[in-house]
Motif scaffolding. Structure first.
Motif, PDB file in Angstrom:
ATOM      1  N   ILE A   6      57.696 -29.857   6.811  1.00  0.00           N
ATOM      2  CA  ILE A   6      59.151 -29.927   6.894  1.00  0.00           C
ATOM      3  C   ILE A   6      59.530 -30.359   8.301  1.00  0.00           C
ATOM      4  O   ILE A   6      59.016 -29.833   9.274  1.00  0.00           O
ATOM      5  CB  ILE A   6      59.776 -28.567   6.537  1.00  0.00           C
ATOM      6  N   ASP A  10      65.496 -32.958   7.268  1.00  0.00           N
ATOM      7  CA  ASP A  10      65.181 -32.820   5.847  1.00  0.00           C
ATOM      8  C   ASP A  10      66.186 -31.895   5.167  1.00  0.00           C
ATOM      9  O   ASP A  10      66.692 -30.954   5.776  1.00  0.00           O
ATOM     10  CB  ASP A  10      63.782 -32.217   5.652  1.00  0.00           C
ATOM     11  N   LEU A  73      61.183 -28.393   0.247  1.00  0.00           N
ATOM     12  CA  LEU A  73      61.876 -29.664   0.389  1.00  0.00           C
ATOM     13  C   LEU A  73      62.559 -30.044  -0.923  1.00  0.00           C
ATOM     14  O   LEU A  73      62.030 -29.772  -2.006  1.00  0.00           O
ATOM     15  CB  LEU A  73      60.871 -30.746   0.778  1.00  0.00           C
TER      16      LEU A  73
END
Length: 104
Positions: A6, A10, A73
Motif C-alpha cells: 500500500i 491509494d 486496496l
C-alpha cells in the motif's frame, strides 16, 4: 522490514477494527511501524494549547495511524477490496489487482 503493498495516494478500505468498512485515501505511510494514515478514518480528538499559530486552542480532530494489516486496496474496476500482486511489464515492475488482473 517487509515490503508494503500500500502506497500514498491509494484508495483503501478498512477490513478490521472499529472503523471496518470505512474507505479513504492513504495520506502517509510509516514503513518502520507498518502503519498508514487514511483520510477521514480513525479520527481522534487532541487537546491543543493556545499558541501563536492557534491563538484560540481547543479540541482538534485529526487522523491517527492504522495498521497496514487492517487495510485492503480497492480494486479500480469493481470498487471492492482486493489483494495486490506484482508482475513485469515492459521491463518494469507493476502492481496489479488479483481480483480483476488490472494494473494499479
Amino acid at each position: 522490514m517487509a515490503k508494503l503493498k500500500i502506497k500514498s495516494g491509494d484508495t483503501v478500505v478498512v477490513t478490521a477494527g472499529e472503523h471496518k468498512g470505512s474507505e479513504g485515501k492513504v495520506m502517509k505511510v510509516f514503513l518502520d511501524k507498518n502503519k498508514a494514515i487514511v483520510e477521514g478514518v480513525n479520527m481522534v480528538s487532541k487537546h491543543e494549547k493556545p499558541s501563536a499559530k492557534n491563538p484560540q486552542g481547543g479540541i482538534a480532530k485529526k487522523e491517527a495511524p492504522i495498521h497496514i494489516s487492517n487495510l485492503s486496496l480497492v480494486d479500480p474496476k469493481s470498487g471492492k477490496p482486493t489483494r495486490v500482486g506484482y508482475k513485469m511489464e515492459n521491463g518494469k515492475k507493476v502492481r496489479f489487482s488479483k481480483q480483476s488482473n488490472q494494473a494499479i
